[in-house]
Design an enzyme around this catalytic site. Structure first.
Site, PDB file in Angstrom:
ATOM      1  N   LYS A  60       0.821  -1.212   0.000  1.00 45.44           N
ATOM      2  CA  LYS A  60       0.000   0.000   0.000  1.00 45.44           C
ATOM      3  C   LYS A  60       0.857   1.263   0.000  1.00 45.44           C
ATOM      4  CE  LYS A  60       0.545   0.929   4.593  1.00 45.44           C
ATOM      5  NZ  LYS A  60       0.790   2.169   5.342  1.00 45.44           N
ATOM      6  N   ARG A  69       2.653   9.787   4.996  1.00 44.43           N
ATOM      7  CA  ARG A  69       3.832  10.565   4.620  1.00 44.43           C
ATOM      8  C   ARG A  69       4.384  10.159   3.267  1.00 44.43           C
ATOM      9  NH1 ARG A  69       8.436   8.583   8.966  1.00 44.43           N
ATOM     10  NH2 ARG A  69       8.496   6.385   8.384  1.00 44.43           N
TER      11      ARG A  69
END
Length: 351
Positions: A205, A271
């Protein structure tokens, strides 16, 4: 009583401290567990004081998880062997690039009957291609491993905002115990058997999230990001069905928090997405942006894309995973970021 420890040192400080907060609170209240939770902390100086000293006196990781009090029974330990040698349950929360060195240090210095749970998102390369990080740990330390993956951004977990997570267990009997250690009213745990699929989801992911960041940087909207998420999920499922050979790969596991939920939150809030957007906007390298935006901590998405590329190349499967390949080519081979949109437009799913 079972003694938990969290080897969560260099470059994983927010996640390590967030999970230590949960484990510490649960251990303090549950007679099955020893009250003291040792947390390995990579020692450094903050405002003239050792970080471990600050954590142990002020009960706060003031540098990497400021504003969040840790339970007083969480003890920061700068020596990895000292932190882990007496533990019955080892919680691994470090970037996957460091796991070999960490395990080598721990080898021969932990309880033989200890069990482990990995929160590490990434994959390694073995002689036959893919190697799961939990398998690396199990081989090096000789302990049975489980994994925890989910839509669990560290600051939100520490804020005690409601979320879900998934534990995948190689040994079914470990599931209830690990759930007791991890679950709170705002951190809900589902246990499944497909540990390898759970772990693969956690790694892949981050590659998709880099693609989502590219789209944000290029000025595309939510429709495009939805396509990135869908196509990325399709590649995640296809990858798992090729490489997860320990048992069946069911579609249901991708509907757990470790699958589509983690993918969505990472593509909107993680992030990897944030740095990938800056990569497009600034023209700076990933390494430069890690230093500027993450205080030198390493992104998992680009590194995992590189490892996945090598694994797919070894199996002659690159053409079947154009999104994964595009992230690698853009991050490491200097390809223009506009190629990412071309990869979406001509994805095999549309042919």
């Amino acid at each position: 009583m079972l003694t938990p420890a969290a080897p969560g040192g260099k470059d994983s400080r927010p996640a390590g401290s967030a999970i230590a907060k949960i484990v510490g609170a649960n251990a303090a209240q549950n007679s099955k567990f020893d009250k003291t939770v040792k947390m390995w902390v990579f020692e450094e100086t903050v405002n003239g004081r050792k970080l471990t000293e600050i954590i142990n006196t002020e009960h706060e990781n003031v540098k990497y998880l400021p504003g969040h009090k840790l339970p007083t029974n969480v003890l920061a330990v700068p020596d990895l062997v000292e932190a882990s040698k007496d533990a019955d349950i080892l919680v691994f929360v470090i970037p996957h690039q460091f796991i070999g060195k960490v395990c080598d240090t721990m080898s021969g210095n932990i309880k033989k009957e200890a069990i482990g749970i990995s929160l590490i998102k990434g994959v390694d390369e073995g002689p036959d291609g893919l190697k799961l990080i939990s398998d690396v740990i199990q081989e090096k330390l000789g302990i049975t491993m489980s994994v925890l993956m989910g839509a669990n951004i560290a600051n939100e977990v520490a804020d005690e905002k409601f979320c879900e997570t998934t534990i995948g267990c190689k040994n079914k009997s470990h599931g209830p115990l690990l759930k007791e250690l991890m679950q709170t009213i705002n951190f809900r745990v589902t246990v499944v058997e497909e540990y390898d699929v759970v772990e693969i989801c956690g790694a892949l992911k981050n590659i998709v999230a880099v693609g989502a960041g590219f789209c944000d940087g290029l000025g595309f909207g939510d429709n495009t990001k939805a396509a990135v998420i869908r196509l990325g999920l399709m590649e995640m499922i296809a990858f798992a069905r090729i490489f997860c050979t320990a048992g069946p790969v069911s579609s249901a596991t991708f509907l757990e928090s470790c699958g589509v939920a983690d993918l969505i939150t990472t593509c909107y809030g993680g992030r990897n997405r944030k740095v990938a957007k800056a990569f497009v906007k600034t023209g700076k390298s990933i390494e430069e942006l890690e230093k500027e935006m993450l205080e030198g901590q390493k992104l998992q998405g680009p590194a995992t894309a590189a490892e996945v590329y090598r694994i797919l190349k070894h199996k002659n499967l690159i053409d079947k995973f154009p999104l994964f390949n595009a992230v690698y080519q853009i991050c490491y081979q200097g390809h223009p970021v506009s190629e990412f949109i071309s990869c979406l437009q001509n994805h095999p799913e549309h042919m």
